[in-house]
Design a protein around this motif. Structure first.
Motif, PDB file in Angstrom:
ATOM      1  N   GLN A 156       0.981  -1.185   0.079  1.00  0.00           N
ATOM      2  CA  GLN A 156       0.252  -0.129  -0.099  1.00  0.00           C
ATOM      3  C   GLN A 156       0.406   1.153  -0.208  1.00  0.00           C
ATOM      4  OE1 GLN A 156      -2.451  -0.334  -0.670  1.00  0.00           O
ATOM      5  NE2 GLN A 156      -3.885   2.099   0.338  1.00  0.00           N
ATOM      6  N   SER A 157       2.073   1.184   1.018  1.00  0.00           N
ATOM      7  CA  SER A 157       3.013   2.100   1.192  1.00  0.00           C
ATOM      8  C   SER A 157       3.807   2.752  -0.535  1.00  0.00           C
ATOM      9  CB  SER A 157       4.243   2.109   2.600  1.00  0.00           C
ATOM     10  OG  SER A 157       3.437   1.705   3.470  1.00  0.00           O
ATOM     11  N   VAL A 158       3.516   1.378  -1.188  1.00  0.00           N
ATOM     12  CA  VAL A 158       3.913   2.075  -2.583  1.00  0.00           C
ATOM     13  C   VAL A 158       3.420   2.365  -3.664  1.00  0.00           C
ATOM     14  CG1 VAL A 158       5.725   1.276  -4.392  1.00  0.00           C
ATOM     15  CG2 VAL A 158       6.370   0.192  -2.717  1.00  0.00           C
ATOM     16  N   ARG A 159       2.312   1.841  -3.508  1.00  0.00           N
ATOM     17  CA  ARG A 159       0.706   2.104  -4.208  1.00  0.00           C
ATOM     18  C   ARG A 159       0.589   3.329  -4.150  1.00  0.00           C
ATOM     19  NH1 ARG A 159      -2.669  -1.215  -3.107  1.00  0.00           N
ATOM     20  NH2 ARG A 159      -2.188  -2.950  -4.323  1.00  0.00           N
ATOM     21  N   ILE A 160       0.614   4.165  -2.646  1.00  0.00           N
ATOM     22  CA  ILE A 160       0.068   5.804  -2.686  1.00  0.00           C
ATOM     23  C   ILE A 160       1.435   6.328  -2.845  1.00  0.00           C
ATOM     24  CG2 ILE A 160      -1.685   5.082  -1.193  1.00  0.00           C
ATOM     25  CD1 ILE A 160      -0.342   6.154   1.051  1.00  0.00           C
ATOM     26  N   ALA A 161       2.879   6.450  -2.784  1.00  0.00           N
ATOM     27  CA  ALA A 161       3.302   6.953  -3.039  1.00  0.00           C
ATOM     28  C   ALA A 161       3.854   7.158  -4.923  1.00  0.00           C
ATOM     29  CB  ALA A 161       5.569   6.403  -2.586  1.00  0.00           C
ATOM     30  N   THR A 162       3.479   6.006  -5.338  1.00  0.00           N
ATOM     31  CA  THR A 162       3.333   5.957  -6.831  1.00  0.00           C
ATOM     32  C   THR A 162       2.255   7.237  -7.545  1.00  0.00           C
ATOM     33  OG1 THR A 162       3.938   3.579  -7.216  1.00  0.00           O
ATOM     34  CG2 THR A 162       2.671   4.695  -8.965  1.00  0.00           C
ATOM     35  N   GLU A 163       0.755   6.828  -6.532  1.00  0.00           N
ATOM     36  CA  GLU A 163       0.132   8.300  -6.866  1.00  0.00           C
ATOM     37  C   GLU A 163       0.833   9.782  -6.601  1.00  0.00           C
ATOM     38  OE1 GLU A 163      -3.344   8.011  -7.846  1.00  0.00           O
ATOM     39  OE2 GLU A 163      -3.044   6.102  -8.440  1.00  0.00           O
ATOM     40  N   GLU A 164       1.280   9.901  -5.625  1.00  0.00           N
ATOM     41  CA  GLU A 164       1.712  11.087  -4.943  1.00  0.00           C
ATOM     42  C   GLU A 164       3.129  11.821  -5.780  1.00  0.00           C
ATOM     43  OE1 GLU A 164       3.578  14.636  -3.654  1.00  0.00           O
ATOM     44  OE2 GLU A 164       2.138  13.728  -3.093  1.00  0.00           O
ATOM     45  N   GLN A 165       3.848  10.355  -6.684  1.00  0.00           N
ATOM     46  CA  GLN A 165       4.596  10.850  -7.715  1.00  0.00           C
ATOM     47  C   GLN A 165       4.396  11.308  -8.682  1.00  0.00           C
ATOM     48  OE1 GLN A 165       7.362   6.821  -7.755  1.00  0.00           O
ATOM     49  NE2 GLN A 165       8.779   8.217  -7.770  1.00  0.00           N
ATOM     50  N   GLN A 166       3.021  10.609  -9.278  1.00  0.00           N
ATOM     51  CA  GLN A 166       2.084  11.441 -10.407  1.00  0.00           C
ATOM     52  C   GLN A 166       1.318  12.810 -10.381  1.00  0.00           C
ATOM     53  OE1 GLN A 166       0.007   7.544 -11.151  1.00  0.00           O
ATOM     54  NE2 GLN A 166       1.495   6.590 -11.852  1.00  0.00           N
ATOM     55  N   SER A 167       1.468  12.481  -9.056  1.00  0.00           N
ATOM     56  CA  SER A 167      -0.456  14.061  -8.908  1.00  0.00           C
ATOM     57  C   SER A 167       0.254  14.763  -7.804  1.00  0.00           C
ATOM     58  CB  SER A 167      -1.284  13.658  -8.502  1.00  0.00           C
ATOM     59  OG  SER A 167      -2.125  11.715  -9.523  1.00  0.00           O
ATOM     60  N   GLY A 168       1.512  14.381  -7.111  1.00  0.00           N
ATOM     61  CA  GLY A 168       1.905  15.384  -6.355  1.00  0.00           C
ATOM     62  C   GLY A 168       2.461  17.187  -7.022  1.00  0.00           C
ATOM     63  N   ALA A 169       2.834  18.549  -6.108  1.00  0.00           N
ATOM     64  CA  ALA A 169       3.455  19.213  -6.694  1.00  0.00           C
ATOM     65  C   ALA A 169       4.497  20.010  -6.285  1.00  0.00           C
ATOM     66  CB  ALA A 169       2.507  20.672  -6.889  1.00  0.00           C
TER      67      ALA A 169
END
Length: 199
Positions: A158-171
């Protein structure tokens, strides 16, 4: 990034996380409303200048909550097993997670995010529940290894999954960089876990 787009990305991160106010239950699908704090665009003391968008804040808060649930489990390892490989793995994971937790706390402070945990009392994917910790405390040896492997694998995945989301959508650059570090460390830890306890 327009506020509406940022809010949509925030919602996506929370949906991926499975955020809910009650126990983990397939019938429980309600997600509490989330109000993002004001974003900061001023340079910070550590040189991580840049605006925090709602996805950055949501990911940092969720990462903190998940890690704070995992560390007490890893602290059980020395008393519950004498296996050197499991002890070594738990120490490696705990050291990495504590360093990432410290970075996440500092970034939240720089963003002037609320100091309260918005996920307090939530049992979400990747979080070990109080009941599960009680079961772990009563186990030892191979039964403990099996339980620990299951909780570690769920947390790391789960940590990897949501960190990947942050990489794609974070600023915010430092937050996105932390997410990249979480993906790297989580993937490496999953490989170590698969060697100890093949899925």
């Amino acid at each position: 990034m327009r506020q509406s787009t940022a809010s949509a990305l925030l919602a996506a991160v929370l949906l991926v996380a499975g955020c809910g106010a009650g126990p983990r239950d397939a019938a429980s699908t309600a997600t509490p409303p989330v109000t993002a704090p004001p974003v900061s665009s001023a340079p910070t003391a550590t040189g991580t200048a840049g605006s925090f968008n709602p996805t950055d804040i949501a990911w940092l808060q969720l990462t903190v909550a998940m890690t704070e649930r995992l560390l007490p489990v890893l602290d059980l390892v020395p008393a519950r097993t004498t296996d050197p490989a499991w002890r070594r793995t738990a120490t490696q994971v705990a050291t990495t997670r504590r360093a990432e937790l410290d970075r996440a706390h500092r970034l939240l402070a720089e963003a002037a995010a609320p100091t309260t945990n918005p996920h307090e009392g939530h049992d979400m994917p990747g979080m070990v529940t109080a009941q599960e910790v009680t079961v772990l405390r009563a186990a030892s040896g191979k039964p403990f290894h099996r339980l620990l492997a299951g909780h570690l694998r769920a947390h790391l995945t789960q940590s990897v999954r949501i960190a990947t989301e942050e990489q794609q959508s974070g600023a915010q650059p430092a937050t996105v960089a932390l997410a990249a570090a979480v993906v790297r460390s989580g993937t490496a830890d999953l490989a170590r876990l698969d060697h100890l306890d093949p899925a």
